[in-house]
Design an enzyme around this catalytic site. Sequence first.
Site, PDB file in Angstrom:
ATOM      1  CB  SER A 110      -0.775   0.128   1.190  1.00 50.54           C
ATOM      2  OG  SER A 110      -1.441   1.287   1.489  1.00 50.54           O
TER       3      SER A 110
ATOM      4  CE1 TYR B 161      -4.462  -2.029   4.523  1.00 51.97           C
ATOM      5  CE2 TYR B 161      -3.846   0.145   4.041  1.00 51.97           C
ATOM      6  CZ  TYR B 161      -4.063  -1.353   3.678  1.00 51.97           C
ATOM      7  OH  TYR B 161      -4.024  -1.238   2.317  1.00 51.97           O
TER       8      TYR B 161
END
Length: 351
Positions: free
Chosen positions: A142, A167
Amino acid sequence: MKYLITGTAGFIGFHLSNLLLERGDTVIGIDNINDYYDVNLKFARLEESGISKGEIKLHSPVKSVKFPEYTFIQMDLSDKQALMNLFETEKFDVVINLAAQAGVRYSLINPAAYIDTNVTGFVNILEACRAFPVKHLVYASSSSVYGANTQMPFSTSDNVDHPLSLYAASKKSNELMAHTYSHLFNIPTTGLRFFTVYGPWGRPDMALFLFIEAITKNEPIQVFNHGKMKRDFTYVGDIVEGIKRVADKIPEGNPDWSGDDPDPGSSYAPYKVYNIGNSSPVELMDYIGALEKALGKEAKKEMLPLQPGDVPATFADVTDLMRDTGYKPDTPVEEGVARFVTWYNEFYKKH
């Protein structure tokens, strides 16, 4: 080629499966179909790919009526034995791991979900690739791994040791874990840092979905960082084209890599990391403007501060992606948002 794609009931996994199936590849898709967001949308994606909701049962293969080479199995990555059995039976050429607990803000509320799926689940994928060797493991990272970095554009050669959410930390851990398996067991691995993916069949917890729902109900939209956010919005069709091209390019060790001046984006081992982004940051207010134009309706706006875990700007350097695959995402935001609005209106008329 025979692919295992994890997360095929998800946004990117759905689009990628269809792209590879249309090319003529064989796809085994798995997904746990959890309730992080509306499972009806997940089932609708599967139905669009020819997988009947009524036939889906845990660990039972379901054949697509639309794509003869597509089989779906409801399975959780945390179920190591089921995963091992699948690898032993199917003997995959390429594994593309897109299954993950997504969302920056949710990681502040339920951190355990990110460890279970993004860390433990990924170890199980790596172990399966070790036990039953594959030609290439591709996995979703990501843009959030860039965290506190402020030098733009973000390059895979940049240090990424200051994540701002669990995350992001879980995605950075995937890159580190992949490198160890590339080093120890010579498994070719490629990590893909996606930049703010949007488009038809998207996730309901993402900005575009939240905005269109609020606007159609005449409710105010929440505009964080007082609209000063900049994002490298990347259309989902561009993302999956990038994944396909990267999956076809199996990494080899970089002969110029040096431990004296280590490049974080490559290695002496068969390991690589790429950005996949539009390389054209757009201000949040312009993104909202594209949505207003496509809807023919102005949004009421509630201006709010930057949220914990969020970064103010993202901007992808895709030089190495272009060099190695000849590909660069390029769908303009106005075009991508208009396609999303068309899909949204058609989909929710039926559902």
